[in-house]
Every structure is written in C-alpha cells, then in structure tokens.
Design a protein around this motif. Structure first.
Motif, PDB file in Angstrom:
ATOM      1  N   PHE A   1      -7.068   5.074  -3.730  1.00 38.76           N
ATOM      2  CA  PHE A   1      -5.675   4.933  -3.304  1.00 38.76           C
ATOM      3  C   PHE A   1      -4.791   5.960  -4.009  1.00 38.76           C
ATOM      4  O   PHE A   1      -3.917   6.566  -3.405  1.00 38.76           O
ATOM      5  CB  PHE A   1      -5.173   3.512  -3.581  1.00 38.76           C
ATOM      6  CG  PHE A   1      -3.706   3.340  -3.328  1.00 38.76           C
ATOM      7  CD1 PHE A   1      -2.815   3.196  -4.372  1.00 38.76           C
ATOM      8  CD2 PHE A   1      -3.197   3.347  -2.039  1.00 38.76           C
ATOM      9  CE1 PHE A   1      -1.459   3.046  -4.149  1.00 38.76           C
ATOM     10  CE2 PHE A   1      -1.848   3.193  -1.797  1.00 38.76           C
ATOM     11  CZ  PHE A   1      -0.974   3.042  -2.869  1.00 38.76           C
ATOM     12  N   LEU A   2      -5.047   6.183  -5.301  1.00 35.87           N
ATOM     13  CA  LEU A   2      -4.231   7.124  -6.050  1.00 35.87           C
ATOM     14  C   LEU A   2      -4.541   8.569  -5.683  1.00 35.87           C
ATOM     15  O   LEU A   2      -3.710   9.445  -5.862  1.00 35.87           O
ATOM     16  CB  LEU A   2      -4.442   6.926  -7.557  1.00 35.87           C
ATOM     17  CG  LEU A   2      -4.072   5.555  -8.109  1.00 35.87           C
ATOM     18  CD1 LEU A   2      -4.369   5.505  -9.603  1.00 35.87           C
ATOM     19  CD2 LEU A   2      -2.624   5.225  -7.836  1.00 35.87           C
ATOM     20  N   ASP A   3      -5.734   8.792  -5.179  1.00 37.73           N
ATOM     21  CA  ASP A   3      -6.135  10.151  -4.839  1.00 37.73           C
ATOM     22  C   ASP A   3      -5.736  10.567  -3.431  1.00 37.73           C
ATOM     23  O   ASP A   3      -6.096  11.634  -2.966  1.00 37.73           O
ATOM     24  CB  ASP A   3      -7.649  10.315  -4.987  1.00 37.73           C
ATOM     25  CG  ASP A   3      -8.067  10.338  -6.442  1.00 37.73           C
ATOM     26  OD1 ASP A   3      -7.182  10.589  -7.293  1.00 37.73           O
ATOM     27  OD2 ASP A   3      -9.248  10.111  -6.732  1.00 37.73           O
ATOM     28  N   ALA A   4      -4.973   9.727  -2.749  1.00 40.10           N
ATOM     29  CA  ALA A   4      -4.539  10.056  -1.393  1.00 40.10           C
ATOM     30  C   ALA A   4      -3.798  11.386  -1.405  1.00 40.10           C
ATOM     31  O   ALA A   4      -3.021  11.674  -2.298  1.00 40.10           O
ATOM     32  CB  ALA A   4      -3.636   8.944  -0.854  1.00 40.10           C
ATOM     33  N   ARG A   5      -4.082  12.177  -0.412  1.00 37.80           N
ATOM     34  CA  ARG A   5      -3.443  13.483  -0.339  1.00 37.80           C
ATOM     35  C   ARG A   5      -1.965  13.340  -0.027  1.00 37.80           C
ATOM     36  O   ARG A   5      -1.525  12.385   0.572  1.00 37.80           O
ATOM     37  CB  ARG A   5      -4.138  14.335   0.719  1.00 37.80           C
ATOM     38  CG  ARG A   5      -5.553  14.703   0.324  1.00 37.80           C
ATOM     39  CD  ARG A   5      -6.245  15.554   1.363  1.00 37.80           C
ATOM     40  NE  ARG A   5      -5.409  16.563   1.971  1.00 37.80           N
ATOM     41  CZ  ARG A   5      -5.111  17.755   1.407  1.00 37.80           C
ATOM     42  NH1 ARG A   5      -5.594  18.049   0.228  1.00 37.80           N
ATOM     43  NH2 ARG A   5      -4.354  18.610   2.041  1.00 37.80           N
ATOM     44  N   ILE A   6      -1.203  14.351  -0.401  1.00 40.04           N
ATOM     45  CA  ILE A   6       0.244  14.338  -0.228  1.00 40.04           C
ATOM     46  C   ILE A   6       0.637  14.371   1.256  1.00 40.04           C
ATOM     47  O   ILE A   6       1.619  13.798   1.640  1.00 40.04           O
ATOM     48  CB  ILE A   6       0.880  15.543  -0.970  1.00 40.04           C
ATOM     49  CG1 ILE A   6       0.809  15.300  -2.466  1.00 40.04           C
ATOM     50  CG2 ILE A   6       2.302  15.812  -0.531  1.00 40.04           C
ATOM     51  CD1 ILE A   6       1.477  14.032  -2.927  1.00 40.04           C
ATOM     52  N   ASP A   7      -0.157  14.994   2.082  1.00 43.49           N
ATOM     53  CA  ASP A   7       0.215  15.118   3.494  1.00 43.49           C
ATOM     54  C   ASP A   7      -0.013  13.804   4.239  1.00 43.49           C
ATOM     55  O   ASP A   7      -0.957  13.639   4.962  1.00 43.49           O
ATOM     56  CB  ASP A   7      -0.570  16.254   4.156  1.00 43.49           C
ATOM     57  CG  ASP A   7      -2.068  16.068   4.019  1.00 43.49           C
ATOM     58  OD1 ASP A   7      -2.552  15.894   2.886  1.00 43.49           O
ATOM     59  OD2 ASP A   7      -2.749  16.082   5.053  1.00 43.49           O
TER      60      ASP A   7
ATOM     61  N   ARG B   1       8.979   3.291  -2.933  1.00 51.79           N
ATOM     62  CA  ARG B   1       9.306   3.056  -4.348  1.00 51.79           C
ATOM     63  C   ARG B   1       9.447   4.374  -5.107  1.00 51.79           C
ATOM     64  O   ARG B   1      10.415   4.581  -5.834  1.00 51.79           O
ATOM     65  CB  ARG B   1       8.227   2.186  -4.985  1.00 51.79           C
ATOM     66  CG  ARG B   1       8.497   1.871  -6.430  1.00 51.79           C
ATOM     67  CD  ARG B   1       7.453   0.920  -6.962  1.00 51.79           C
ATOM     68  NE  ARG B   1       7.679   0.700  -8.377  1.00 51.79           N
ATOM     69  CZ  ARG B   1       6.720   0.673  -9.260  1.00 51.79           C
ATOM     70  NH1 ARG B   1       5.463   0.838  -8.904  1.00 51.79           N
ATOM     71  NH2 ARG B   1       7.001   0.483 -10.535  1.00 51.79           N
ATOM     72  N   ASP B   2       8.486   5.257  -4.949  1.00 55.17           N
ATOM     73  CA  ASP B   2       8.548   6.518  -5.683  1.00 55.17           C
ATOM     74  C   ASP B   2       9.683   7.403  -5.197  1.00 55.17           C
ATOM     75  O   ASP B   2      10.327   8.083  -5.982  1.00 55.17           O
ATOM     76  CB  ASP B   2       7.198   7.236  -5.628  1.00 55.17           C
ATOM     77  CG  ASP B   2       6.245   6.702  -6.681  1.00 55.17           C
ATOM     78  OD1 ASP B   2       5.641   7.515  -7.400  1.00 55.17           O
ATOM     79  OD2 ASP B   2       6.122   5.468  -6.809  1.00 55.17           O
TER      80      ASP B   2
ATOM     81  N   GLY C   1       0.821  -1.208   0.000  1.00 55.79           N
ATOM     82  CA  GLY C   1       0.000   0.000   0.000  1.00 55.79           C
ATOM     83  C   GLY C   1       0.849   1.249   0.000  1.00 55.79           C
ATOM     84  O   GLY C   1       1.884   1.321  -0.660  1.00 55.79           O
ATOM     85  N   GLU C   2       0.398   2.235   0.771  1.00 52.08           N
ATOM     86  CA  GLU C   2       1.043   3.546   0.759  1.00 52.08           C
ATOM     87  C   GLU C   2       2.503   3.499   1.175  1.00 52.08           C
ATOM     88  O   GLU C   2       3.339   4.181   0.589  1.00 52.08           O
ATOM     89  CB  GLU C   2       0.277   4.519   1.659  1.00 52.08           C
ATOM     90  CG  GLU C   2      -1.089   4.877   1.121  1.00 52.08           C
ATOM     91  CD  GLU C   2      -1.893   5.718   2.095  1.00 52.08           C
ATOM     92  OE1 GLU C   2      -1.375   6.067   3.176  1.00 52.08           O
ATOM     93  OE2 GLU C   2      -3.042   6.019   1.769  1.00 52.08           O
TER      94      GLU C   2
END
Length: 185
Positions: free
Chosen positions: A148-154, A106-107, A99-100
């Motif tokens: 999951f992709l729309d998770a906020r950056i914070d 990875r990123d 997950g996150e």
C-alpha cells in the motif's frame, strides 16, 4: 475558538458553529456521539456537515471587516477560516472509502495546512515540521516493502512530501529515519 470569533458579531450563528464543531471533535476524539464513520455513513449527514463548514469559511470571509471592527485580529481571522476549511476536509476524509482515497485526502490536507502556515500565518519565515517519515517522503516510490505504501504516485497515494516538494522544491529538505522491527532500514 470558532464560537468566540463568530460570536463577536452573531451569537446565534456562533452557537450553531459550536454544536457542529463539538459534534465533529467528540466523534474524532471520543465521547458520547457516534463515531465519525457512523455519522458520515449516511452521505446526507456528512454532506450537510461538510457544507456547514464550507459555509462558515465563506461567512468568515464575507464578514472579515465586521469581525475586525469587533476586535478579531487578522491572525484570529486566518486561523478561524483555516479551521473551517479543515473541518470540511475532516468530514470529507471520514466519508471517503478507506485506503488510497482517504490517504490522498489526508495528506493533501496536511500539505494545504503547511501552505497556510507558510503563506498566511508566517509568511517569509522558515518552519520545521516533524512528521512520520511515510508522510513527509517524496520519492522514490516503491521502496518501503509495504504494497500500500509503495503505490506509485500516478494515481495512488500522494504523500505530504510529494505535494510540498511539487509546490516548494527549492525550499524543502526532508530527513527521514526509516525503522523496521527496531532496526534502521
């Protein structure tokens, strides 16, 4: 590659490095050894492998002058050290919960590799990176339609584009074509 570089001054250590790297590569890309998840399921095994790669990166740095005397070019040294660092990161990613946490590691690792290319291997050069849109984008968050992709950056998934844009805003241009079921989104 790593065995060749290390072997220029220490054949025994080069053999150990080769076994480590071969095990990790086989687990990632198929073969007889167990999968990455299986051998990192035990924190001890994963931690030992991670430390071995970290130790290799330090060893390369400590022995860079001896390596140079034995014909290892600066480019070879830089690539070997980055491969050792990346090896530790691959193991760290495999040990992270899916997950996150994995996505962030990875990123971040991909962004670190881009920084390595730009700062160490090709300083002063421009490079073009072809990547999946979801990795190179850097906002706004929340527009993909996938939770999951729309998770906020914070506190959630920080994409390669987010890391690179934060570090190199004036140098970064991203072009993306977002597709969904064969149509442009």
């Amino acid at each position: 590659f790593l065995r060749n570089v290390v072997g220029r001054i220490d054949a025994r250590y080069a053999s150990r490095v080769f076994r480590l790297d071969s095990t990790v590569l086989a687990a990632l890309f198929g073969g007889d050894p167990p999968s990455v998840r299986e051998w990192t399921a035990t924190a001890t095994i994963g931690t030992v492998m991670e430390r071995q790669y970290d130790s290799l990166a330090s060893w390369l740095t400590d022995h860079r002058h001896n390596l140079a005397r034995q014909g290892v070019s600066r480019r070879e040294f830089l690539i070997a050290r980055q491969l050792a660092r990346a090896g530790a990161t691959v193991v760290r990613i495999a040990m992270a919960p899916p997950g996150e946490a994995q996505a962030n590691l990875r990123d971040r690792a991909m962004a670190d590799n881009l920084d390595f290319l730009l700062d160490s291997l090709y300083p002063g050069k421009k490079i073009v990176v072809w990547a999946h849109n979801e990795h190179i984008r850097y906002g706004p968050e929340g527009d993909s339609g996938v939770p999951f992709l729309d998770a906020r950056i914070d506190g959630a998934w920080q994409r390669v584009g987010t890391w690179i844009n934060a570090r190199r805003r004036a140098e970064t241009y991203s072009i993306g074509l977002y597709m969904h079921e064969g149509r442009h989104r």
